[in-house]
Design a protein around this motif. Structure first.
Motif, short mmCIF file in Angstrom:
data_model
loop_
_atom_site.label_atom_id
_atom_site.label_comp_id
_atom_site.label_asym_id
_atom_site.label_seq_id
_atom_site.Cartn_x
_atom_site.Cartn_y
_atom_site.Cartn_z
N TYR A 33 0.82 -1.20 0.00
CA TYR A 33 0.00 0.00 0.00
C TYR A 33 0.86 1.26 0.00
O TYR A 33 0.60 2.21 -0.74
N GLN A 34 1.91 1.27 0.81
CA GLN A 34 2.79 2.44 0.86
C GLN A 34 3.55 2.62 -0.45
O GLN A 34 3.70 3.75 -0.94
N ALA A 35 4.01 1.52 -1.04
CA ALA A 35 4.77 1.62 -2.28
C ALA A 35 3.89 2.10 -3.43
O ALA A 35 4.30 2.94 -4.24
N VAL A 36 2.67 1.57 -3.49
CA VAL A 36 1.78 1.97 -4.59
C VAL A 36 1.27 3.39 -4.39
O VAL A 36 1.07 4.11 -5.37
N SER A 37 1.10 3.81 -3.16
CA SER A 37 0.65 5.19 -2.94
C SER A 37 1.74 6.19 -3.31
O SER A 37 1.44 7.32 -3.69
N ARG A 38 3.00 5.76 -3.24
CA ARG A 38 4.10 6.66 -3.64
C ARG A 38 4.34 6.63 -5.14
O ARG A 38 4.72 7.64 -5.73
N ASN A 39 4.13 5.46 -5.77
CA ASN A 39 4.38 5.32 -7.20
C ASN A 39 3.34 4.37 -7.79
O ASN A 39 3.59 3.18 -7.93
N PRO A 40 2.18 4.88 -8.17
CA PRO A 40 1.11 4.02 -8.67
C PRO A 40 1.46 3.29 -9.97
O PRO A 40 0.92 2.23 -10.25
N ALA A 41 2.37 3.82 -10.74
CA ALA A 41 2.73 3.19 -12.01
C ALA A 41 3.50 1.89 -11.81
O ALA A 41 3.58 1.07 -12.72
N ALA A 42 4.06 1.69 -10.65
CA ALA A 42 4.87 0.50 -10.39
C ALA A 42 4.08 -0.67 -9.82
O ALA A 42 4.68 -1.66 -9.41
N LEU A 43 2.76 -0.57 -9.83
CA LEU A 43 1.94 -1.64 -9.25
C LEU A 43 2.17 -2.97 -9.94
O LEU A 43 2.27 -4.00 -9.29
N ASP A 44 2.30 -2.96 -11.26
CA ASP A 44 2.48 -4.22 -11.98
C ASP A 44 3.77 -4.91 -11.61
O ASP A 44 3.83 -6.14 -11.55
N SER A 45 4.82 -4.16 -11.36
CA SER A 45 6.10 -4.79 -11.00
C SER A 45 6.08 -5.32 -9.55
O SER A 45 6.77 -6.29 -9.24
N TYR A 46 5.29 -4.71 -8.69
CA TYR A 46 5.20 -5.17 -7.30
C TYR A 46 4.26 -6.36 -7.14
O TYR A 46 4.42 -7.17 -6.24
N LYS A 47 3.27 -6.45 -8.03
CA LYS A 47 2.19 -7.42 -7.85
C LYS A 47 2.71 -8.86 -7.81
O LYS A 47 2.27 -9.66 -6.99
N THR A 48 3.64 -9.19 -8.67
CA THR A 48 4.17 -10.56 -8.71
C THR A 48 4.85 -10.92 -7.39
O THR A 48 4.61 -12.00 -6.84
N PHE A 49 5.68 -10.03 -6.90
CA PHE A 49 6.39 -10.31 -5.65
C PHE A 49 5.44 -10.39 -4.46
O PHE A 49 5.64 -11.20 -3.55
N VAL A 50 4.41 -9.58 -4.47
CA VAL A 50 3.44 -9.61 -3.37
C VAL A 50 2.66 -10.92 -3.39
O VAL A 50 2.42 -11.53 -2.34
N PHE A 51 2.28 -11.40 -4.57
CA PHE A 51 1.56 -12.67 -4.65
C PHE A 51 2.44 -13.84 -4.20
O PHE A 51 1.97 -14.76 -3.53
N ILE A 52 3.71 -13.81 -4.56
CA ILE A 52 4.62 -14.87 -4.12
C ILE A 52 4.79 -14.81 -2.60
O ILE A 52 4.74 -15.83 -1.92
N GLY A 53 4.97 -13.62 -2.05
CA GLY A 53 5.09 -13.46 -0.61
C GLY A 53 3.83 -13.87 0.12
O GLY A 53 3.89 -14.51 1.18
#
Length: 74
Positions: A33-53
């Protein structure tokens, strides 16, 4: 101590792992939530790692549940 009481205590102690799972999932999605609120365009790159975690953290909880059931019913 009776064997039945020891089973219940052991299963309860095995379920303490779920406390760590809850804290871990809270930290994981809080960070997302904090990362996406700072940089919404990077959601796609974070999504994979969040699902694995999420999957690995949730698997830990499921393993604890299986161990508790094995203690109780085996």
């Amino acid at each position: 101590m009776e064997a039945e009481a020891a089973k219940f205590i052991g299963a309860g102690l095995a379920m303490l792992a779920l406390l760590g799972v809850g804290i871990g999932l809270g930290n994981l999605f809080s960070g997302l939530y904090q990362a996406v609120s700072r940089n919404p365009a990077a959601l796609d790159s974070y999504k994979t790692f969040v699902f694995i975690g999420f999957a690995l953290t949730e698997a830990t909880g499921l393993f604890a549940l299986v161990i508790a059931f094995l203690i109780l019913f085996a």
